[in-house]
Design an enzyme around this catalytic site. Structure first.
Site, PDB file in Angstrom:
ATOM      1  N   THR A  25      -9.921  21.796  -8.012  1.00 22.94           N
ATOM      2  CA  THR A  25     -10.487  21.424  -6.580  1.00 22.94           C
ATOM      3  C   THR A  25      -9.692  20.833  -5.747  1.00 22.94           C
ATOM      4  OG1 THR A  25     -12.992  21.147  -7.716  1.00 22.94           O
ATOM      5  CG2 THR A  25     -12.518  20.480  -5.515  1.00 22.94           C
ATOM      6  N   GLY A  26      -9.873  21.064  -4.451  1.00 25.52           N
ATOM      7  CA  GLY A  26      -8.665  20.458  -3.378  1.00 25.52           C
ATOM      8  C   GLY A  26      -7.873  21.473  -2.495  1.00 25.52           C
ATOM      9  N   ASP A  80      -5.360  22.510 -11.636  1.00 26.33           N
ATOM     10  CA  ASP A  80      -5.826  21.418 -10.756  1.00 26.33           C
ATOM     11  C   ASP A  80      -4.747  20.625  -9.841  1.00 26.33           C
ATOM     12  OD1 ASP A  80      -8.026  20.224  -9.654  1.00 26.33           O
ATOM     13  OD2 ASP A  80      -8.889  19.417 -11.521  1.00 26.33           O
ATOM     14  N   ALA A  82      -3.673  16.711  -8.046  1.00 22.17           N
ATOM     15  CA  ALA A  82      -4.031  15.448  -8.282  1.00 22.17           C
ATOM     16  C   ALA A  82      -3.555  14.501  -7.169  1.00 22.17           C
ATOM     17  CB  ALA A  82      -2.737  14.980  -9.442  1.00 22.17           C
ATOM     18  N   GLY A  95     -10.067  12.414  -5.678  1.00 22.42           N
ATOM     19  CA  GLY A  95     -10.325  12.319  -4.313  1.00 22.42           C
ATOM     20  C   GLY A  95     -11.224  13.157  -3.640  1.00 22.42           C
ATOM     21  N   GLU A 102     -13.952  18.116 -13.282  1.00 21.49           N
ATOM     22  CA  GLU A 102     -12.402  18.425 -13.655  1.00 21.49           C
ATOM     23  C   GLU A 102     -11.989  17.906 -15.097  1.00 21.49           C
ATOM     24  OE1 GLU A 102     -10.913  18.140  -8.950  1.00 21.49           O
ATOM     25  OE2 GLU A 102     -10.641  16.341 -10.188  1.00 21.49           O
ATOM     26  N   LYS A 120       2.671  12.966  -4.194  1.00 21.54           N
ATOM     27  CA  LYS A 120       1.579  12.693  -5.178  1.00 21.54           C
ATOM     28  C   LYS A 120       2.625  11.933  -6.525  1.00 21.54           C
ATOM     29  CE  LYS A 120      -1.559  14.562  -3.122  1.00 21.54           C
ATOM     30  NZ  LYS A 120      -2.442  15.538  -3.443  1.00 21.54           N
TER      31      LYS A 120
HETATM   32  C1  5RP Z   1     -10.496  16.378  -6.704  1.00 19.94           C
HETATM   33  C2  5RP Z   1      -9.118  16.264  -6.914  1.00 19.94           C
HETATM   34  C3  5RP Z   1      -7.994  16.959  -6.264  1.00 19.94           C
HETATM   35  O1  5RP Z   1      -7.392  17.948  -7.306  1.00 19.94           O
HETATM   36  C4  5RP Z   1      -7.085  15.921  -5.788  1.00 19.94           C
HETATM   37  O2  5RP Z   1      -7.914  15.239  -4.770  1.00 19.94           O
HETATM   38  C5  5RP Z   1      -6.073  16.671  -5.079  1.00 19.94           C
HETATM   39  O3  5RP Z   1      -6.389  17.211  -3.758  1.00 19.94           O
HETATM   40  P1  5RP Z   1      -5.352  18.034  -2.894  1.00 19.94           P
HETATM   41  O4  5RP Z   1      -4.801  19.129  -3.645  1.00 19.94           O
HETATM   42  O5  5RP Z   1      -6.367  18.240  -1.606  1.00 19.94           O
HETATM   43  O6  5RP Z   1      -4.380  16.954  -2.278  1.00 19.94           O
HETATM   44  O7  5RP Z   1      -9.076  15.524  -7.772  1.00 19.94           O
HETATM   45  O8  5RP Z   1     -11.455  15.598  -7.117  1.00 19.94           O
END
Ligand code: 5RP
Length: 232
Positions: A25-26, A80, A82, A95, A102, A120
């Site tokens: 997700t994200g 995924d 992070a 986040g 996840e 990150k």
């Molecule tokens: C969602 C997550 C996402 O993987 C994390 O917030 C990173 O998001 P982005 O790729 O938008 O920076 O853990 O629950």
């Protein structure tokens, strides 16, 4: 090109025909799914388990075939994002509020790859508030308990009401300091009634793909401890 985008595109090189994927997700995962749409259009045969409703919506829109987690025994590759990750591959995730699903998906995946932009990667996790999924029932008492443990909990809000996860629960963000005591925090959280899952993913991924201003960087985790006996 955008750091998230180059990481999202690069990771698709690890996707092979007939794989069962976990889709994270994200915003970084968005780029991976966008590229995956192209590959599926060109004839790549995959099936995927989504870690959130927003990812499922995107996959449906892009005609990427989905299956539910309870229809599968295992997943070949989970991809995924992070929020923070240190040199020992300890990460904070959640986040976007999808940490529960996840973690479920990562736990049944043979391989886990996380994709991210360079911001990150940190020396110690903890600057990003640690998300925790809690039960709405008695949430004020759960918050009180977390305060007593000095974990500085803040109930996540959206449009002036508590943010609700895909599992119909709440998220509490713990504002702990950078380089917090991982053992203290995880052991204490596990003992709080109503805490359902913690957005701390310790040594969970096999590889990270980081978009940087100089291109993409792939870092292998050679010390991952496998808890699944079907892994190789
Ligand atoms: C969602 C997550 C996402 O993987 C994390 O917030 C990173 O998001 P982005 O790729 O938008 O920076 O853990 O629950």
């Amino acid at each position: 090109m955008d750091e998230k985008k180059i990481a999202g595109i690069k990771v698709t090189e690890y996707i092979k025909n007939n794989m069962l994927l976990g889709l994270g997700t994200g915003s970084t995962v968005y780029y991976m799914i966008e590229k995956l749409r192209e590959l599926v259009n060109q004839g790549l045969n995959i099936k995927a388990v989504a870690t959130s409703q927003s990812t499922a919506n995107l996959a449906n829109e892009f005609k990427i075939p989905l299956v539910s987690i309870d229809e599968v025994e295992r997943i070949d590759l989970a991809i995924d994002g992070a929020d923070e990750i240190d040199g020992q591959f300890n990460a904070i995730k959640g986040g976007g509020g999808a940490l529960f699903r996840e973690k479920m998906v990562a736990n049944i995946a043979d391989k886990v790859i996380w994709i991210m932009d360079s911001s990150k990667v940190v020396d110690s996790i903890g600057t990003f508030p640690l998300p925790v999924e809690i039960l709405p029932y008695g949430y004020r008492h759960i918050l009180k308990k977390l305060k007593l443990l000095s974990l500085n909990p803040v109930l996540r809000m959206k449009d002036e009401i508590p943010f609700v996860t895909d599992n119909h629960n709440y998220i509490v963000d713990l504002h702990i300091e950078k380089a917090f005591d991982i053992k203290y925090v995880s052991e204490n959280l596990k003992c709080v009634t109503g805490v359902l899952e913690i957005g701390m993913f310790l040594n969970t991924c096999d590889r990270i793909i980081v978009g940087t201003s100089n291109g993409v960087k792939v870092v292998e985790n050679t010390n991952k401890i496998s808890i699944l006996n079907h892994k190789n």
